[in-house]
Write a protein that holds these residues in place. Structure first.
Motif, PDB file in Angstrom:
ATOM      1  N   ALA A  35      16.290   0.723   0.009  1.00 51.14           N
ATOM      2  CA  ALA A  35      15.630   0.044   1.129  1.00 51.14           C
ATOM      3  C   ALA A  35      14.550  -0.920   0.656  1.00 51.14           C
ATOM      4  CB  ALA A  35      15.018   1.086   2.063  1.00 51.14           C
ATOM      5  N   GLU A  36      14.748  -1.503  -0.510  1.00 52.01           N
ATOM      6  CA  GLU A  36      13.741  -2.420  -1.043  1.00 52.01           C
ATOM      7  C   GLU A  36      13.572  -3.671  -0.185  1.00 52.01           C
ATOM      8  OE1 GLU A  36      15.489  -0.038  -4.456  1.00 52.01           O
ATOM      9  OE2 GLU A  36      16.278  -1.169  -2.749  1.00 52.01           O
ATOM     10  N   SER A  37      14.530  -3.934   0.696  1.00 49.20           N
ATOM     11  CA  SER A  37      14.446  -5.114   1.556  1.00 49.20           C
ATOM     12  C   SER A  37      14.342  -4.734   3.024  1.00 49.20           C
ATOM     13  CB  SER A  37      15.674  -6.023   1.348  1.00 49.20           C
ATOM     14  OG  SER A  37      15.471  -7.276   1.942  1.00 49.20           O
ATOM     15  N   ASP A  38      13.775  -3.567   3.301  1.00 48.93           N
ATOM     16  CA  ASP A  38      13.676  -3.108   4.685  1.00 48.93           C
ATOM     17  C   ASP A  38      12.265  -2.647   5.030  1.00 48.93           C
ATOM     18  OD1 ASP A  38      16.357  -3.004   6.288  1.00 48.93           O
ATOM     19  OD2 ASP A  38      16.871  -2.617   4.198  1.00 48.93           O
ATOM     20  N   SER A  39      11.277  -3.354   4.506  1.00 45.10           N
ATOM     21  CA  SER A  39       9.885  -3.069   4.840  1.00 45.10           C
ATOM     22  C   SER A  39       9.612  -3.446   6.293  1.00 45.10           C
ATOM     23  CB  SER A  39       8.967  -3.883   3.937  1.00 45.10           C
ATOM     24  OG  SER A  39       9.106  -5.271   4.234  1.00 45.10           O
ATOM     25  N   PRO A  40       8.518  -2.964   6.860  1.00 42.05           N
ATOM     26  CA  PRO A  40       8.149  -3.402   8.216  1.00 42.05           C
ATOM     27  C   PRO A  40       8.003  -4.919   8.337  1.00 42.05           C
ATOM     28  CG  PRO A  40       6.910  -1.437   7.638  1.00 42.05           C
ATOM     29  CD  PRO A  40       7.639  -1.859   6.388  1.00 42.05           C
ATOM     30  N   SER A  41       7.468  -5.577   7.314  1.00 40.43           N
ATOM     31  CA  SER A  41       7.347  -7.039   7.376  1.00 40.43           C
ATOM     32  C   SER A  41       8.710  -7.704   7.400  1.00 40.43           C
ATOM     33  CB  SER A  41       6.534  -7.555   6.182  1.00 40.43           C
ATOM     34  OG  SER A  41       5.184  -7.131   6.264  1.00 40.43           O
ATOM     35  N   ARG A  42       9.631  -7.158   6.631  1.00 39.76           N
ATOM     36  CA  ARG A  42      10.975  -7.750   6.617  1.00 39.76           C
ATOM     37  C   ARG A  42      11.694  -7.499   7.939  1.00 39.76           C
ATOM     38  NH1 ARG A  42      12.700  -8.677   0.865  1.00 39.76           N
ATOM     39  NH2 ARG A  42      10.880  -9.982   1.224  1.00 39.76           N
ATOM     40  N   TYR A  71       7.669   4.984  -2.213  1.00 41.49           N
ATOM     41  CA  TYR A  71       8.536   4.152  -3.049  1.00 41.49           C
ATOM     42  C   TYR A  71       9.781   4.920  -3.475  1.00 41.49           C
ATOM     43  CZ  TYR A  71       5.220   0.277  -3.542  1.00 41.49           C
ATOM     44  OH  TYR A  71       4.396  -0.799  -3.300  1.00 41.49           O
ATOM     45  N   ALA A  72       9.623   6.200  -3.762  1.00 36.38           N
ATOM     46  CA  ALA A  72      10.779   7.014  -4.144  1.00 36.38           C
ATOM     47  C   ALA A  72      11.793   7.091  -3.003  1.00 36.38           C
ATOM     48  CB  ALA A  72      10.322   8.410  -4.550  1.00 36.38           C
ATOM     49  N   LYS A  73      11.300   7.213  -1.773  1.00 35.97           N
ATOM     50  CA  LYS A  73      12.196   7.238  -0.614  1.00 35.97           C
ATOM     51  C   LYS A  73      12.928   5.905  -0.462  1.00 35.97           C
ATOM     52  CE  LYS A  73       9.648  10.660   2.109  1.00 35.97           C
ATOM     53  NZ  LYS A  73       8.862  10.898   3.346  1.00 35.97           N
ATOM     54  N   GLU A 132       0.807  -1.214   0.000  1.00 33.30           N
ATOM     55  CA  GLU A 132       0.000   0.000   0.000  1.00 33.30           C
ATOM     56  C   GLU A 132       0.845   1.271   0.000  1.00 33.30           C
ATOM     57  OE1 GLU A 132      -3.388  -0.146  -0.346  1.00 33.30           O
ATOM     58  OE2 GLU A 132      -2.908  -2.254  -0.639  1.00 33.30           O
ATOM     59  N   ALA A 133       2.151   1.168  -0.259  1.00 30.60           N
ATOM     60  CA  ALA A 133       3.011   2.349  -0.235  1.00 30.60           C
ATOM     61  C   ALA A 133       2.646   3.306  -1.365  1.00 30.60           C
ATOM     62  CB  ALA A 133       4.473   1.936  -0.333  1.00 30.60           C
ATOM     63  N   SER A 134       2.798   4.598  -1.097  1.00 31.82           N
ATOM     64  CA  SER A 134       2.529   5.622  -2.103  1.00 31.82           C
ATOM     65  C   SER A 134       3.729   5.771  -3.029  1.00 31.82           C
ATOM     66  CB  SER A 134       2.248   6.956  -1.423  1.00 31.82           C
ATOM     67  OG  SER A 134       3.419   7.427  -0.749  1.00 31.82           O
ATOM     68  N   ALA A 135       3.548   6.504  -4.119  1.00 31.67           N
ATOM     69  CA  ALA A 135       4.652   6.762  -5.036  1.00 31.67           C
ATOM     70  C   ALA A 135       5.783   7.504  -4.319  1.00 31.67           C
ATOM     71  CB  ALA A 135       4.151   7.567  -6.234  1.00 31.67           C
ATOM     72  N   GLU A 194      -2.024  -6.515   2.689  1.00 28.11           N
ATOM     73  CA  GLU A 194      -2.841  -5.680   1.806  1.00 28.11           C
ATOM     74  C   GLU A 194      -3.544  -4.565   2.574  1.00 28.11           C
ATOM     75  OE1 GLU A 194      -5.390  -8.453  -0.109  1.00 28.11           O
ATOM     76  OE2 GLU A 194      -3.832  -9.203  -1.474  1.00 28.11           O
ATOM     77  N   ALA A 195      -3.811  -4.796   3.858  1.00 29.51           N
ATOM     78  CA  ALA A 195      -4.445  -3.773   4.693  1.00 29.51           C
ATOM     79  C   ALA A 195      -3.421  -2.812   5.293  1.00 29.51           C
ATOM     80  CB  ALA A 195      -5.255  -4.437   5.801  1.00 29.51           C
ATOM     81  N   GLY A 196      -2.141  -3.040   4.999  1.00 31.09           N
ATOM     82  CA  GLY A 196      -1.102  -2.125   5.449  1.00 31.09           C
ATOM     83  C   GLY A 196      -0.394  -2.515   6.720  1.00 31.09           C
ATOM     84  N   PHE A 197      -0.522  -3.791   7.150  1.00 36.21           N
ATOM     85  CA  PHE A 197       0.073  -4.222   8.406  1.00 36.21           C
ATOM     86  C   PHE A 197       1.278  -5.140   8.163  1.00 36.21           C
ATOM     87  CE2 PHE A 197      -4.566  -3.855   9.565  1.00 36.21           C
ATOM     88  CZ  PHE A 197      -4.429  -2.655  10.253  1.00 36.21           C
ATOM     89  N   PRO A 198       2.318  -5.055   9.009  1.00 36.52           N
ATOM     90  CA  PRO A 198       3.451  -5.993   8.889  1.00 36.52           C
ATOM     91  C   PRO A 198       2.998  -7.410   9.233  1.00 36.52           C
ATOM     92  CG  PRO A 198       4.010  -4.091  10.276  1.00 36.52           C
ATOM     93  CD  PRO A 198       2.531  -4.066  10.082  1.00 36.52           C
TER      94      PRO A 198
END
Length: 452
Positions: free
Chosen positions: A257-264, A249-251, A243-246, A303-307
């Motif tokens: 940081a493509e591998s540093d999401s909250p889930s990761r 994603y730019a940040k 659910e990230a915004s454009a 999909e709801a935005g949660f890790p």
């Protein structure tokens, strides 16, 4: 490769406390005999297909959910567990929205909530999830046998037994939710409903541990067993939040940081907990949201935005999943209880217990974490804000090489909100975590860029 010894500009005010002992106590209470009894009880309902019988007391999904709720209700009567809030969460799935639901179907999730005991932390919620519905080779067969021992009585039993052990012992600082969903086999229906409702209410869900197919580490027939199958469980995590915004994603691109999401970060946290407490089963981190051609309830939370992450055994035997119950060459065939290794399942349960206890008792991750990039320097300066919990005692800077999947090193920086590390920010990924007086450590906050 040796990483250089650090010097830091912050004054270290104290030595961090050792890891909290309570997670070991919870792990020690997990009982493989009880796990086998619970598994046999769920399998004993014959089928738990989402559209199966709801009137019988002994067969079908109605009997299964009643049994499961009764287990939580009984647990809630025990001393120390009286705050456990147990309920059904129900909704009607209309016919026609999915070819897997040919008629309007009422779906029941079983929910048990253990409220947090610290006012500054009780709003944080951490989940253990398993789906209690099952299916056989025909996804629309609501009457034939579908024991679903591994898919997913194993995950439900793991979730239930963490609750059995933890709830009578001690209320955590933050809130823990034990969620048994239905409709997973029809398209993650129960999890989607719950996650969407939670998002609409603005709930602060910071971690979901979904256990799905966690009881059979043996190799499929005709294949070589993986040497570590009995000692590992896969933990899947998404890399880019759905659910990230454009702008977000730019940040991420700017930070690589493509591998540093909250889930990761949640997956890495489970890895660190396993190392700290030397769990018998350790996580094998898989940097994918899920397996090919399959999906689990954690995806609905993503999909709801949660890790959220998924636990699944190594070496899945697909001949035992979504298959009709029969015999082949004189041996049972299908998702039978006899194929579940309850000692392994108990160890997966212990890993879940250690992770959820640490998550729910640790401070929140430091807020507003940034890495200062306004000047060309060979050092790294991080800044953050203090979490709300009153027992925060200090912070650790962590780092890893850019090619490493896990955090490799840490340095205590004391009770401060800025630190400079004499390592080049170009060469490593950095993060910051809080620790409290009891030795619980928060998940890592991954810093954004501050051009100052």
């Amino acid at each position: 490769m040796l990483i250089p010894t650090l010097a830091i500009s912050a004054v270290v005010s104290m030595v961090p406390p050792p890891p909290a002992p309570f997670p070991r106590q919870v792990m020690g209470g997990i009982d493989a005999v009880q796990i086998r009894a619970d598994l046999d009880a769920l399998v004993g309902f014959g089928t738990r297909h989402t559209m199966s019988d709801t009137a019988s007391a002994t067969r079908g999904i109605g009997a299964a959910r009643a049994w499961l709720k009764a287990q939580f209700d009984e647990l809630g009567k025990q001393d120390g567990s009286r705050d456990l809030q147990v309920s059904y969460e129900t909704f009607t799935q209309p016919a026609g929205r999915s070819d897997r639901v040919p008629a309007d179907t009422e779906i029941y999730n079983v929910v048990a909530v253990l409220p947090g005991a610290m006012k500054e932390a009780e709003g944080r919620r951490y989940y253990i999830v398993g789906h209690y519905d099952s299916r056989n080779g025909d996804g629309l067969d609501a009457t034939g046998d579908a024991p679903g021992a591994n898919d997913d009585a194993s995950g439900v039993v793991a979730m239930l037994n963490v609750a059995r052990t933890l709830a009578p012992m001690q209320r955590p600082d933050a809130t823990i939710v034990f969620l048994a969903t239905a409709g997973e086999e029809q398209g993650l229906l129960g999890a989607k409903f719950h996650a969407e409702q939670a998002a609409a209410r603005g709930e602060h869900i910071l971690g979901v541990l979904n256990n799905d197919i966690v009881g059979d580490p043996s190799a499929p027939a005709g294949t070589a067993a993986t040497a570590n199958a009995r000692r590992l469980v896969r933990v899947f995590s998404e890399g880019l939040p759905r659910e990230a915004s454009a702008e977000e994603y730019a940040k991420m691109r700017a930070l690589s940081a493509e591998s540093d999401s909250p889930s990761r970060q949640l997956a890495r946290y489970i890895y660190d907990v396993a190392q700290t407490y030397n769990t018998s089963v350790k996580p094998k981190l898989v940097f994918r949201a899920d397996r090919f051609l399959r999906g689990g309830d954690h995806l609905a939370f993503n999909e709801a935005g949660f890790p959220a992450v998924r636990f699944t055994e190594l070496d899945e035997d697909y001949s035992r999943q979504h298959q009709n119950v029969t015999e082949k060459d004189g041996a049972p065939y299908g998702d039978m209880a006899s194929f579940v290794d309850t000692d392994y399942l108990a160890d997966v349960c212990r890993l879940n217990a250690a992770a959820i206890v640490c998550l729910a008792n640790a401070p929140s991750p430091p807020g507003d974490a940034v890495i200062l990039t306004g000047e060309l320097t060979s050092t790294t300066t991080l800044r953050w804000t203090k979490p709300p919990e009153p027992d925060v005692a200090g912070y650790e800077v962590v780092w890893r090489e850019t090619t490493s999947p896990v955090w490799q090193q840490s340095q205590d920086v004391g009770d401060v909100t800025q630190a400079t590390i004499r390592l080049n920010k170009d060469d490593y990924f950095f993060g910051i975590r809080a620790y409290d007086r009891d030795g619980y450590r928060s998940p890592v906050a991954f810093p954004h860029i501050a051009r100052e």
